[in-house]
Design a protein around this motif. Structure first.
Motif, mmCIF file in Angstrom:
data_model
loop_
_atom_site.group_PDB
_atom_site.id
_atom_site.type_symbol
_atom_site.label_atom_id
_atom_site.label_comp_id
_atom_site.label_asym_id
_atom_site.label_seq_id
_atom_site.Cartn_x
_atom_site.Cartn_y
_atom_site.Cartn_z
ATOM 1 N N PRO A 44 36.822 49.232 36.832
ATOM 2 C CA PRO A 44 37.714 49.870 37.813
ATOM 3 C C PRO A 44 38.277 48.854 38.801
ATOM 4 C CG PRO A 44 35.430 50.227 38.414
ATOM 5 C CD PRO A 44 35.403 49.565 37.066
ATOM 6 N N ASP A 45 39.274 49.297 39.546
ATOM 7 C CA ASP A 45 39.869 48.466 40.601
ATOM 8 C C ASP A 45 39.103 48.589 41.914
ATOM 9 O OD1 ASP A 45 42.514 47.530 39.260
ATOM 10 O OD2 ASP A 45 42.404 49.682 38.861
ATOM 11 N N LEU A 46 38.240 49.602 42.013
ATOM 12 C CA LEU A 46 37.462 49.827 43.229
ATOM 13 C C LEU A 46 36.253 50.696 42.885
ATOM 14 C CD1 LEU A 46 37.335 49.568 46.396
ATOM 15 C CD2 LEU A 46 38.553 51.763 46.483
ATOM 16 N N ILE A 47 35.130 50.422 43.556
ATOM 17 C CA ILE A 47 33.933 51.236 43.380
ATOM 18 C C ILE A 47 33.545 51.836 44.730
ATOM 19 C CG2 ILE A 47 31.469 51.234 42.790
ATOM 20 C CD1 ILE A 47 32.077 48.928 40.854
ATOM 21 N N LEU A 119 44.676 44.783 47.557
ATOM 22 C CA LEU A 119 44.154 43.427 47.693
ATOM 23 C C LEU A 119 43.524 42.932 46.396
ATOM 24 C CD1 LEU A 119 42.512 43.599 51.246
ATOM 25 C CD2 LEU A 119 44.488 42.215 50.584
ATOM 26 N N TYR A 120 42.756 43.806 45.744
ATOM 27 C CA TYR A 120 42.096 43.418 44.502
ATOM 28 C C TYR A 120 43.112 43.134 43.403
ATOM 29 C CZ TYR A 120 39.213 43.737 40.293
ATOM 30 O OH TYR A 120 38.594 43.478 39.090
ATOM 31 N N GLN A 121 44.122 43.975 43.282
ATOM 32 C CA GLN A 121 45.122 43.772 42.244
ATOM 33 C C GLN A 121 45.943 42.511 42.498
ATOM 34 O OE1 GLN A 121 47.238 47.548 42.140
ATOM 35 N NE2 GLN A 121 45.838 48.364 40.584
ATOM 36 N N LEU A 122 46.232 42.237 43.776
ATOM 37 C CA LEU A 122 46.935 41.000 44.118
ATOM 38 C C LEU A 122 46.084 39.790 43.765
ATOM 39 C CD1 LEU A 122 49.255 39.441 45.427
ATOM 40 C CD2 LEU A 122 48.137 39.795 47.652
ATOM 41 N N GLN A 123 44.801 39.837 44.124
ATOM 42 C CA GLN A 123 43.890 38.738 43.818
ATOM 43 C C GLN A 123 43.779 38.531 42.314
ATOM 44 O OE1 GLN A 123 39.775 39.457 44.830
ATOM 45 N NE2 GLN A 123 39.384 37.298 45.182
ATOM 46 N N SER A 124 43.677 39.631 41.563
ATOM 47 C CA SER A 124 43.565 39.534 40.112
ATOM 48 C C SER A 124 44.824 38.920 39.511
ATOM 49 C CB SER A 124 43.326 40.923 39.507
ATOM 50 O OG SER A 124 42.111 41.472 39.961
ATOM 51 N N HIS A 125 45.980 39.322 40.030
ATOM 52 C CA HIS A 125 47.245 38.783 39.535
ATOM 53 C C HIS A 125 47.346 37.281 39.817
ATOM 54 C CE1 HIS A 125 51.458 38.580 38.448
ATOM 55 N NE2 HIS A 125 51.735 38.068 39.633
ATOM 56 N N LEU A 126 46.966 36.883 41.027
ATOM 57 C CA LEU A 126 47.006 35.463 41.380
ATOM 58 C C LEU A 126 46.043 34.664 40.516
ATOM 59 C CD1 LEU A 126 47.175 35.687 45.287
ATOM 60 C CD2 LEU A 126 49.007 34.984 43.721
ATOM 61 N N GLN A 127 44.852 35.240 40.247
ATOM 62 C CA GLN A 127 43.881 34.545 39.409
ATOM 63 C C GLN A 127 44.400 34.372 37.986
ATOM 64 O OE1 GLN A 127 40.863 33.193 40.563
ATOM 65 N NE2 GLN A 127 41.110 32.180 38.593
ATOM 66 N N GLU A 128 45.093 35.383 37.481
ATOM 67 C CA GLU A 128 45.685 35.278 36.148
ATOM 68 C C GLU A 128 46.714 34.151 36.106
ATOM 69 O OE1 GLU A 128 47.304 39.012 35.022
ATOM 70 O OE2 GLU A 128 45.351 40.030 34.870
ATOM 71 N N GLU A 129 47.511 34.045 37.162
ATOM 72 C CA GLU A 129 48.508 32.977 37.219
ATOM 73 C C GLU A 129 47.845 31.609 37.266
ATOM 74 O OE1 GLU A 129 51.308 33.463 40.345
ATOM 75 O OE2 GLU A 129 52.394 35.096 39.336
ATOM 76 N N VAL A 130 46.775 31.498 38.061
ATOM 77 C CA VAL A 130 46.034 30.238 38.140
ATOM 78 C C VAL A 130 45.446 29.885 36.781
ATOM 79 C CG1 VAL A 130 43.980 29.125 39.107
ATOM 80 C CG2 VAL A 130 45.517 30.411 40.605
ATOM 81 N N ASN A 131 44.856 30.891 36.112
ATOM 82 C CA ASN A 131 44.265 30.652 34.795
ATOM 83 C C ASN A 131 45.309 30.196 33.786
ATOM 84 O OD1 ASN A 131 41.763 31.425 35.771
ATOM 85 N ND2 ASN A 131 41.876 33.501 34.984
ATOM 86 N N ASP A 132 46.499 30.829 33.850
ATOM 87 C CA ASP A 132 47.581 30.448 32.937
ATOM 88 C C ASP A 132 48.011 29.007 33.183
ATOM 89 O OD1 ASP A 132 47.557 32.940 31.793
ATOM 90 O OD2 ASP A 132 49.262 33.715 32.930
ATOM 91 N N LYS A 133 48.161 28.641 34.464
ATOM 92 C CA LYS A 133 48.578 27.278 34.792
ATOM 93 C C LYS A 133 47.491 26.267 34.414
ATOM 94 C CE LYS A 133 52.609 28.167 36.552
ATOM 95 N NZ LYS A 133 53.846 27.709 35.858
ATOM 96 N N THR A 134 46.224 26.648 34.640
ATOM 97 C CA THR A 134 45.118 25.758 34.291
ATOM 98 C C THR A 134 45.093 25.503 32.793
ATOM 99 O OG1 THR A 134 43.804 26.567 36.146
ATOM 100 C CG2 THR A 134 42.610 25.458 34.383
ATOM 101 N N GLU A 135 45.295 26.559 32.006
ATOM 102 C CA GLU A 135 45.319 26.413 30.547
ATOM 103 C C GLU A 135 46.502 25.556 30.114
ATOM 104 O OE1 GLU A 135 44.286 26.885 26.517
ATOM 105 O OE2 GLU A 135 43.176 27.016 28.408
ATOM 106 N N GLU A 136 47.634 25.716 30.789
ATOM 107 C CA GLU A 136 48.810 24.914 30.474
ATOM 108 C C GLU A 136 48.542 23.431 30.741
ATOM 109 O OE1 GLU A 136 53.442 24.577 32.014
ATOM 110 O OE2 GLU A 136 52.361 26.459 32.247
ATOM 111 N N VAL A 137 47.907 23.138 31.874
ATOM 112 C CA VAL A 137 47.564 21.753 32.211
ATOM 113 C C VAL A 137 46.546 21.195 31.215
ATOM 114 C CG1 VAL A 137 46.439 20.278 33.927
ATOM 115 C CG2 VAL A 137 48.115 21.984 34.661
#
Length: 338
Positions: A44-47, A119-137
């Motif tokens: 879930p997005d929140l408990i 806040l959680y969805q924003l954080q998750s989205h930012l983490q996905e972007e970081v993960n994508d960039k990290t994998e690209e690097v």
């Protein structure tokens, strides 16, 4: 639609929360263990978690959720009828993001839920972007490493895919030695550069079909020091590891190798791993100065040289899994579909 998990032992509160939060997909569990299992399944997005429950308190549920890799990042809001601030301190220390008091004030409840989900969805989205960039690097680093190694490989006409095969064998040996995936991947990438020093060796020596004379052999041996010199001043740990491999992959367990005649465990583990991988591939491969060896001859050589040229533990891993290494060698040499 955002998902909310309610872990609450009072059916009336579950019904009330489901009604108030009907714009979300609401799941519910009436006790802690079921709540944890549902959290792992639903993600879930929140408990919303009640503190005072039988069998397992909300505090314990929260502690377990935060220790679980699947659920540790999901925000937890405690539901409580408790008075005082001690319970809040305990909850925040366990990783909760907020508290909502019973009985619920509908507007406050909705506002806090909306805020924490956003806040959680924003954080998750930012983490996905970081993960994508990290994998690209990471992929770019891999390509650059292989490109650098290929410069040396192109100078030696018969080596073909030698560097990539040695890297794969280093990875397998590292796995059999019990190292984790990250360490094995690091050694695999670093070992690609084990022969980078050959860029400083003349083509006449590298591709001479007959036996090298003493002077030529000394020049050939210098590729270990040249490779180390090229890599050792890098600020990156991977390049420093590659420098060690370049320097030591021709050292021998009995101390008769080069460039320094290191012996036994004075040779780094990565150097000892690459020594086995390098010779295994070189013997099976056709070179300008030799035909490929038969599989049995290669196996017999490692039996004979275990404990003298090679670390016996690493040589034994190769011998015990010889058929798998041969299969891998053949797979890596299979023509790719066009």
């Amino acid at each position: 639609m955002a998902k909310i998990l309610v872990i609450e032992d009072t059916p009336e509160y579950i019904e009330m929360l489901s009604s108030l939060l009907n714009e979300y997909e609401v799941y519910a569990a009436k006790e802690g263990k079921k709540g944890i299992l549902l959290a792992e399944t639903v993600l879930p997005d929140l408990i919303l978690l009640d503190i005072n429950m039988p069998l397992m308190t909300g505090y314990e549920v929260c502690r377990r959720l935060k220790l679980n890799e699947k659920t540790h990042a999901i925000p937890v809001i405690f539901l409580t009828a408790n008075d005082g601030s001690d319970f809040e301190e305990i909850g925040f220390n366990l990783g909760a993001v907020d508290f909502i008091s019973k009985p619920f004030h509908a507007k406050v409840l909705k506002a806090r839920v909306k805020t924490h989900i956003a806040l959680y969805q924003l954080q998750s989205h930012l983490q996905e972007e970081v993960n994508d960039k990290t994998e690209e690097v990471r992929k770019l680093n891999h390509e650059m490493t292989y490109l650098a190694a290929s410069i040396a490989e192109l100078k030696s006409k018969e080596t073909g895919q030698h560097l990539r095969r040695v890297a794969e064998f280093c990875y397998l040996l590292c796995k059999f030695l019990g190292h984790d995936e990250a360490e094995c991947e690091k050694i695999k990438m670093a070992s690609v550069l084990h022969d980078i020093g050959k860029v400083g060796i003349s083509d006449e020596i590298l591709n001479k079909p007959s036996k090298l004379d003493t002077t030529e052999w000394e020049m050939m041996q210098s590729h270990s020091l040249l490779g180390h010199t090229m890599l050792v001043d890098s600020e990156f740990a991977l390049m420093q590891l590659a420098a060690t491999i370049a320097l030591e992959h021709h050292e021998r367990w009995d101390g008769k190798g080069y460039p320094y005649g290191k012996k036994g465990e004075d040779i780094s583990l990565v150097g000892r791993i690459c020594a086995v991988a390098d010779v295994f591939d070189s013997l099976l491969d056709r070179r300008v100065y030799k035909e490929p060896w038969e599989e049995k001859a290669v196996k017999d050589y490692f039996v004979m040289m275990s404990g003298s040229q090679f670390d016996p533990d690493i040589a034994n891993i190769l011998l015990e899994n010889f058929d798998m290494f041969i299969y891998t060698w053949k797979s890596l040499n299979r023509p790719k579909d066009k």
